[in-house]
Structures are given as structure tokens and as C-alpha cells.
Scaffold this active site. Structure first.
Site, PDB file in Angstrom:
ATOM      1  N   TYR A  84       0.890  -1.500   0.055  1.00  0.00           N
ATOM      2  CA  TYR A  84       0.052  -0.087   0.141  1.00  0.00           C
ATOM      3  C   TYR A  84       0.844   1.357  -0.061  1.00  0.00           C
ATOM      4  CZ  TYR A  84      -0.312  -0.233   5.252  1.00  0.00           C
ATOM      5  OH  TYR A  84       0.018  -0.241   6.697  1.00  0.00           O
ATOM      6  N   GLU A  85       0.066   2.315  -0.302  1.00  0.00           N
ATOM      7  CA  GLU A  85       0.931   3.553  -0.301  1.00  0.00           C
ATOM      8  C   GLU A  85       1.564   3.720  -1.666  1.00  0.00           C
ATOM      9  OE1 GLU A  85      -0.620   5.603   0.986  1.00  0.00           O
ATOM     10  OE2 GLU A  85      -1.491   4.574   2.890  1.00  0.00           O
ATOM     11  N   GLY A  86       1.492   2.895  -2.711  1.00  0.00           N
ATOM     12  CA  GLY A  86       2.394   2.758  -3.910  1.00  0.00           C
ATOM     13  C   GLY A  86       3.051   1.524  -3.641  1.00  0.00           C
TER      14      GLY A  86
END
Lengths: 598, 598
Positions: B442-444
């Protein structure tokens, strides 16, 4: 929801085009009838069973898990498991490679290998119920008395009864010499067994009417340590002289573990309270008898990760073609869509190809290894039998540790392809990661495998067996050394083979002065050896593909195989550089850490 | 059950002895009062909170998970979470590094970093509730109107309200340009938001009286793609002019995901059905505003894995000292016991030291990076502010991807130390592996991070920022180049620094002709860069340790630090050899795989 298609084409490629197993079987009187058509028919049916019967139970089995009724000590497997097992028995699958003397079909191990690869892809937790039985079958066949064989083998062959391995206790797993379960001889020649076992896979369930536990225990006068352990067959229900079931033996499930994965398999705590058993093999030589089962189980564990790698790969590939997200860095590829399918991205391809290469390398190794097993048991030439057995022994820790570590890398890579969806249960990908995780631990942790390889299989005979494997590489080099098209596949393994020989001598020499040097190098060493074996197998697969293409075969399968081999050598095999360097570093940097680990 | 001791000694070593943060703060008027005693008092109290309040809820939170009442759309967090959060608010912890203008304590980010490392060790799922709020705080502080700041920031600072980031939709995660949620302007200047979001961490819960969702959506006339996205603040309950809560806004939890890990955090599907919001920042420039939050979140995700690495390490170390199994290969070590503790085995030490080195390297990097963040925001010298910001931007993808990948390696290694017990839930180790797994996504995803590093942060300015980091290494080489004792730490980073410069030029050149070359090299490149940064930090830590020892300090901590640095360079840093080679291989072997991936 994931899907699964049995990889019959690649399996047939490995079986028929690389190893020509049917030709090999012709040389073995017992298997001479097993021709290409028979093999293909069996694996096709096996694939149907796996994909249609047990695969649909994989996610539900994980969600539901097993249930213990504490009042009756009975365990219920997840919904559908019992019915699927009945169908498995009905289809005669447990008997596939069992001895016809006990009702088996007597087919080669290679076929059982293919069956189990697909069962493991479909549902590892379910597959462990029949899988463990097969290990019990092998131990009894090798070491059982005639009476034990007559009583147990026909039922284990048919699958009406299942089996377990009861080794681990709360205070000992790797170190079985410490085990405490007791066996007291009775006047009638039987033994009364008392003790507590843990981590017993398929240890209790409702899928078969009887369970034959193979239990390690100590006789009253047994020497301390691993030389004082005996093996006993302890049935859940005692078996009467006429073969019918008698009293319930006090060998009970006392609890089920809550685990990271394989939820559908009952990992049982087994309380044994004066249960009646009979000895398998000789007194105090139980570990040797158990190792028959353990070696089979180690190959089986490698096979579990092969299965998970394949199914994870198939689903990641399908997702990568379907999911659109961002544009290709090198320009729009799917003009009619809002974004390109993620398979256009180089790193997505790297993750997919990693899993594909590890699946195909693992499949080739497993077939290679079980064909050797067939030769070990059924080849008419004693020298072939002996050498095959030695190679199987060398390869077993590699199969177990290298394929399960690769399964860890691959299932995680395939889960990563799904982005956030990979973390969500309904997509099924995270389950493959969780299920695979135990494979690196049980049946001897991967560290134990590495010590087995370097210490017992390589250094103890001064690398003699390793040299035999080296001869196979030498033969391939001799055969293809002048073929320019093969050089990209031949050169790396020829070079690594020489480097590994040097490293072996070096570690052997250092280990002679300080045995911790062996322990410090072993894990890296096993991974280098694994790449040497995979490199050899990829070179052989590339050889076949190049020949077919040269002969005008336009099946894109062969181009794909070459692409996979090239990827393997370019991106995975290369870690040997770091591994060799780390293996050489020695033990000091590891052992001089008392202040750090204070 | 696992245990956790806040790593105050190592934290203080990094803060005071390596980076002298209190001296650095003296140069920043806003932080000039933050002296060593204040810092130590804060981290000591923070450690108490983490270990005593949230750590005991970690396993129970995982087992219980969150519950959605479909009739009310309300979510209940696991037992104890709400009470622990109340204590957190009561203690003033949410306000630690918030602006005093809104009730914050105004302390440096470095302290918040230390607080959050320990909270993440204790309970990642719980910590995400306040963690996400902090991101919302930063986005509103940077881009909110005065009205928004007045309405939301005091409550987010006190922790009475929490915040979320609503980005992802079912069909888009990485590719936010595709998002469909709509925002219709209303006559009163507000917007009516309609759409469906998924994967919203801390998206709904019972721990705070209001939740401020920061939602990405499109205006009716917005251009297509990522340039047509705006950001909106959408509260769960509308806020009246007097600050009290008004109507329930139609932004509901429609479902909770069933996930591999972080069960205690509510990963919500959010249905938005004409909810009222106000715009944050300018129209169509929502992504830029969101990136303030995203960059903070990326550092936060690295911190999650740092926390898990530390707690996994502590427990594996304790187990390895306690669990007896087998004898040391180099002779019996614990004569009075039936076997030696497993810490005598070289490979067990390797697993432990891997986690320890990655924890200590990660801690040093996080403190280094957040100190730069403090300078970026509060240093009086504009040039220092600018250069610090550039370095933070360069380091952010490394913090996110390198530390989370290291967390994966470390938590798995620590679980492996436990053998079969590592797979059993009650020991707590497998949860660390599962919780950490989302951090790589997550978050890229970590692949996205690698493209951000190589494409946006390095190649887009021809390596200018990278050269600034190179100058730090150059300064250390100049300072210690003639110190023989430092050469084992200095030489490898000096060499790798040069190699990375060459590789950058090479990939930049190839990428100019074919952008897929950048995508093919990026993941390996980031890992090499990560080792260069860790190598630099370990060299600086070794420098301090060597000086202390030379000065007669007999604290074994310094000997341990040197041992850890030596292990790091000997066994972990060495993978750069393979990574560099793989990064050089180019894209062809990845992209020429259509037949293989057919």
C-alpha cells in the site's frame, strides 16, 4: 476467486520430451507396460480430479478449518473434504503407485509425483490427508512385519484407512533424540505407548474409518538419545484378527493448532494414554525406519511448493492480462482501453517469469528425482539402482529446501502482482503464501536440509555423489559444448560447477578445523547447489526446445521455453555470485556476535 | 505470547551519538528548546504507552478483527482498541508534533518518528488509526483554507477526531487518473460527492466521534486523467458553525475486507452518496495536495516495517536463547542441559543478525530522514531547507520500499527461528509476517516506489540529488579514509557509490532510447541504493562505536554495534553484486517473453 488448469503440456514435455520416461520404464520389468498413452491418460484424469473435486474446496477449507469435539475427541474436516476423499478412494487414486501385492496399481512414482503436484496446486491442506498416508505405507512396506503388512497395507493402499507420522513432542522437533514417549512391552508381544505428540498433520479426522499412527517412542531399557528410539504402529481402532475394527485405542486428539495456513488440515496434539501398538522394524532403530517415511515426505513437501508456485503463477498471469492500470513506459499498448494491462510493465513480467521459471524448474527436478526413485527400486541393474539411490539422497534436501524457498519467493511475487487485491482473502493469493510458509519449516527446517546436504550428503563422502551429478553436467557439456546456440545455457553451469567444486573443498577443509564453518556456509551452499541443478535442467529443456525449433516445429511452446530458460539464467541464477561470496565469508562474522545478541 | 521492550538505548544512540539531534534542533528556533533530556523523557514515556497499552491488544485484535453492523454502517474495532485510543488522546500523543497554533506540542518530527516506531512494534493495526489521522492533518495544514484549518485541525490535533485518505476505487489504485468519484459544486460553495472507494484504512470505527475523510474526486468539467482530480474534506458528521456535530453525512462503510493481516484495522469499502464536502487546495490539483499526505504516509509505512522488524527480532532472540535443541557442531556448549540453546547454531545467528541489522539500519535511516524533514520545515537557512527537502524526496521511496522489503525478510527469518512454533498463532510470530506483508503493497507498491526513485527522483534531474547524497559519503571518506580501522566500513560504500553512479548513467542512457529499460532496472536499482544508504549509516554508527572504544568506553553496546556493522557488510550488503548485474541485464530478457506468458 482463483482458477486452476492442470499444466499437462509442460508435464508431458518434461516426461516425454526431456526425460523420455516411457523409454526408461521399458528397461524396468515392473513398469515395462507403462507407455506414453497410459501416462497421458493417468495425468489427464488426475488433473480433472484435482481441478474439479478438490480445488473448489481450497478457499472454503481455509475459511472453515477443522473442528474438534472435545467430548468425543473426534475431528471434523471442512465441509466437502470427506466427500472429496471418498471420491479419491473410489477412483483408486491412493493405490496408484502402491504394490499390486496389496491391491495397488503398481505404477511408477513419476506418475504419483504428477498426481500430487496437481493435488497440491488444487488444495495443499486436503492433499496432506492422503499424502501422509502414503508415507506410512512406505515405512510399513519397507520395515513392517508380514503381519503388519497384511493388516495395514491393503487398507492404506485402498485409502479406506489413512496414516500419520507421530514424531514431534512439545520440547523436541529437530532433536528427536530428546523424545520422551514410552513404549512398554506386553506379554503378548505388543507395546503399551504413553506420551504426548504435537504438530501431527492429518492427525485426526472424519474422512476414513481408521487412522494408523506411526509413533516414535522409547523402550524402557533404551539408550539415551537418538539411538534409543523405536517405531510403532498404533491404530486409532485396534484391528481384529479378521480385519474388522475392534476397540478404540487410547490415542486421542487433545487439541488442534491455530496456524498461519493449511487450515483445512488437522494439525493435532495427540495424547497417547497406554495405547496398544506393534513395533515396526528393530528395537532402537526407529529413526532409520522413520527416515524411509521422512525422505518420501521431504520430496512431498517440495512438491507442495511446486504445486502452489504453479497455481499462484497461473492466477497472477491471468490477472496481469486482465487488470488495466497505467500506460506502458514505452508507449500506449491498448489504445481502445483507458489504460494498458499491467503485463506491459517490465517488473510485473519479472514477477510472473520468476514464478514460471521456478515452477518449471521445480517440475523438471521433481520428475528427474522420482524417475531416479523408480530406478532405485525397480531397475534390473544393481549398479543403476545404487547410483540412482545415491543421487536421490543428494537431491532430496535440494528438492525440499530449494523448491520451498522458491515457492516463498514465487507466491509472494504472484501476490504482489495483484497489488492491494493480493492482500484480500477472496482473491486467494495470500492463502498460497500462507500455505507455502509451513513447507520451509516442517519435515526438517530448510536449515536442517542444508546441513543434511553439505554435511551428510556431500562432505561425508568427500563429494563423491556430487561428482556423479557433475558427470551429468560434464556429459551435457561434451554433447553441446560446440553448439553455439547452447552456449548461453551451458557456459553458466560449467562455470558454476567448477566454482562449487572449489567451494566444497574449501568449506570441507575449513570445516575440518572448525565444524561451525559448515553450519555457516550450508544454507548458501544449498542454494548454489539448487541453482546448479536447475541450471542443468533448464539447459536440457533448452536443448530440446532448440532441436524442435531447428527441425521446423512452430509450436510457440518451444519459444516460450527458451524465453523462460533465458530469463532464468539472466535474473535468477545470477544470485549465485552473492551466495558463493557469502558462503566463503566464514563463521567468524556470525559467531563473533555475543555482544550484539546480548 | 510475545513480549516487547522499547529499544531506548539504540534509539538514544542514533539520536544523540550519531546525529546529535539536540544540537541540530538548537539551530532551529522552533525546536531550540528540545534538549536531550526532553527527548529522552518523551521517548521513554512513548515506549511505556506502546508496551503497556497497545502491545497487549495486538494478538487479540488480530483474532477478533473489526465488525460492521450493516444496519447502522457502524464499525466496532476490536476489544480494548477504543479505550487504548482514549488513553492516547488523554496523554496528548496525537498532538506531539502538531502546530501549537492548533493545540499541538510543536515537537520535532524526529520524536514523532520514535513514538510511531514503538507504536508499530506494539500493534500496527491499532497504530494505523492515529497514523492515518496524522496524514490528514498534514494535508489540511498544507493545503486547507483557514476555515478548514479552524474546523478540523484542533480536533485532529487533539485526536478527538480521526482522518482517512480516500483514494482507491475498485478499478484503480496505482492509476488514480482513472478514478470516477464525482464532486458537484453546490450554490453555497460546498460540493456533493458521489462514488465508491475501497481499501480505506481506518475508514470507519468507534474510536472517535467524527472522521474526516479526504476524498479524491472529479469536478463535472474536469479534464480526463490525473490532471482532473480534486481533493475534498468530507466529514462523517457535518460540523456546525459552532464546531458541534451536525447531520450524518452520507459517507458510509459498505463493507469490510477480509485480509491476510492488520485485522484490527478496519479496511473499509466506502460508499459516498451525495455527501457534502469542501475542496482542499485548488480545483484539479488534488493529487498534488494528496501527495503531501502520501509522502508522509510512505515514511510512515517504512516505519511500520521498522517496528515489526524490531519486535520480531526481540522475540526470536529470546526464543533462540531459551529453546534447547541439538548440540553445537563445534562441541557441547550447555553441559548441564540435554541440548544446547539454538543460538549456538551459525544459521540461527544469521537469521537473528539479519533482523537486527535491518532494524538498526532502518532506525538510523528513519531518524536521518525525519531530521531532514525537521530541517526542511524549520531550519532558518533557506538553502538548508531546500536541500533537506530534496534529500527527503530522494530517500522517501527508499524508506518505503527498502525498509518494508527488509521487514519481509526479517519477520520471515525471525518466524523461521521458531521452527514449527513459528507457524502457530499463539507465538505471535506469523502475525508479524502477515501484518508486514501489506507494507510492501500500500501507499504505492514497492515497484511504484522504485520507478519514483529511478525515474522521478534520480534520472529526471540527471542524478543531481543523488550526487548530494554522494557528497555525504565523500565527506565521510575524506574524514576517515586514512583510518585503517574504518576501512572495512568505508571501502565498500566508496566502491558501491562509484558503481551506482556508473549504473545510473548507463540506465539513463539506455532509458533515453527505450523507457522500458528504466522499468526493468528500477527494483534492483532501488535495492542497491538502499544498501548504499544503509552502508553509509552503518559506517557512521561504526565510527561512533570505534571512537567510544578507543576512548576507553567499555559498554558492550559499542562492541555489539561493530559486530552488527561487520555482519551487515559481510552478509547483507553483498547482494549488491547480484543486484547490479541484474539491473544491467536490461529489458529484453523481460519483455521478450510473449510466448512464455501466452
Amino acid at each position: 476467486m482463483p482458477s486452476y488448469t492442470p499444466p499437462l503440456r509442460d508435464m508431458q514435455f518434461v516426461l516425454h520430451e526431456v526425460f523420455h520416461v516411457a523409454d526408461e520404464f521399458k528397461a524396468m520389468p515392473k513398469h515395462a507396460e507403462t507407455d506414453v498413452d497410459t501416462i497421458n491418460a493417468v495425468i489427464e484424469e488426475a488433473g480433472k480430479f484435482a481441478s474439479e473435486v478438490t480445488f473448489p474446496l481450497n478457499i472454503s477449507g481455509d475459511e472453515e478449518g477443522c473442528t474438534l469435539d472435545k467430548s468425543t475427541h473426534e475431528v471434523t474436516a471442512p465441509k466437502g473434504f470427506k466427500e472429496a476423499y471418498a471420491q479419491f478412494v473410489e477412483g483408486g487414486w491412493p493405490a496408484l503407485s502402491c504394490d499390486p501385492a496389496f491391491g495397488g496399481q503398481g505404477l511408477p512414482y513419476v506418475l504419483n509425483q504428477c498426481l500430487y503436484e496437481m493435488l497440491n496446486s488444487a488444495n495443499q491442506a486436503w492433499t496432506m490427508y492422503p499424502g501422509l498416508s502414503h508415507g506410512a505405507y512406505e515405512a510399513l512396506q519397507a520395515h513392517g512385519t508380514d503381519d503388519q503388512k497384511k493388516t495395514y497395507l491393503p487398507k492404506l493402499t485402498s485409502g479406506e484407512w489413512t496414516g500419520t507420522m507421530c514424531l514431534t513432542e512439545p520440547h523436541c522437533g529437530t532433536d528427536l533424540g530428546m523424545l520422551r514417549t514410552k513404549a512398554e512391552p506386553q506379554a503378548d508381544g505388543t507395546y503399551k505407548i504413553t506420551g504426548n505428540k504435537i504438530f501431527i498433520s492429518a492427525g485426526e479426522h472424519d474422512m476414513a474409518e481408521n487412522i494408523i499412527h506411526l509413533v516414535l517412542a522409547r523402550l524402557p531399557d533404551a539408550p539415551k538419545g537418538s539411538k534409543g528410539i523405536s517405531l510403532f504402529a498404533v491404530p486409532k481402532f485396534n484391528v481384529k484378527a479378521d480385519g474388522s475394527l475392534g476397540d478404540r485405542n487410547p490415542i486421542f486428539c487433545a487439541g488442534l493448532e491455530h496456524k498461519m495456513g493449511i487450515h483445512g488440515n488437522a494439525t493435532a496434539q495427540i495424547a497417547i494414554d497406554g495405547a496398544i501398538g506393534t513395533m515396526v522394524g528393530e528395537p532402537n532403530k526407529g529413526l532409520a525406519a522413520m527416515f524411509v517415511m521422512m525422505n518420501a515426505a521431504r520430496l512431498g513437501v517440495g512438491n507442495q511448493s511446486l504445486g502452489l508456485t504453479e497455481v499462484a503463477y497461473q492466477n497472477a498471469l491471468a490477472y496481469a492480462k486482465d487488470r488495466i492500470q497505467m500506460r506502458s513506459l514505452s508507449g500506449v499498448k491498448a489504445k481502445d482501453k483507458d489504460a494498458d494491462p499491467i503485463i506491459v510493465h517490465p517488473d510485473v513480467r519479472k514477477m510472473l517469469m520468476t514464478a514460471k521459471a521456478y515452477a518449471e524448474g521445480g517440475r523438471a527436478l521433481q520428475v528427474f528425482c522420482t524417475l531416479l526413485l523408480d530406478k532405485e527400486h525397480h531397475h534390473p541393474d544393481a549398479k543403476v539402482r545404487k547410483e540412482s539411490g545415491e543421487l536421490v539422497a543428494l537431491l532430496t534436501p535440494i528438492v525440499k529446501a530449494f523448491i520451498t524457498d522458491n515457492g516463498h519467493i514465487s507466491t509472494n511475487a504472484c501476490m504482489q502482482v495483484f497489488g492491494g487485491h493480493g492482500f484480500i482473502k477472496e482473491w486467494g493469493m495470500e492463502q498460497y503464501v500462507r500455505d507455502n510458509r509451513i513447507n520451509m519449516i516442517y519435515e526438517g527446517t530448510n536449515t536442517v536440509q542444508s546441513l543434511d546436504l553439505l554435511g551428510r550428503k556431500v562432505l561425508s563422502n568427500n563429494g563423491a555423489t556430487l561428482k556423479k551429478f557433475g558427470k551429468l553436467i560434464g556429459a551435457l557439456v561434451a554433447e553441446e559444448g560446440v553448439n553455439e546456440k547452447m552456449s548461453e545455457f551451458i557456459t553458466p553451469i560449467a562455470v558454476l560447477g567448477e566454482q562449487l567444486t572449489k567451494l566444497t573443498t574449501e568449506v570441507g577443509f575449513k570445516g575440518f578445523q572448525n565444524p561451525d564453518e559448515v553450519g555457516a556456509a550450508a544454507v548458501d551452499y544449498l542454494r548454489v547447489a539448487g541453482h546448479l541443478v536447475f541450471g542443468y535442467l533448464f539447459a536440457r529443456m533448452a536443448q530440446v526446445a532448440l532441436r524442435e525449433i531447428a527441425a521446423g516445429n512452430t509450436d510457440p511452446f518451444y519459444v516460450g521455453k527458451l524465453q523462460t530458460a533465458r530469463f532464468y539464467f539472466a535474473k535468477l541464477f545470477t544470485e549465485t555470485a552473492t551466495l558463493m561470496r557469502n558462503a566463503r565469508t566464514g563463521s567468524k562474522v556470525l559467531m563473533d556476535t555475543d555482544a550484539a545478541l546480548a
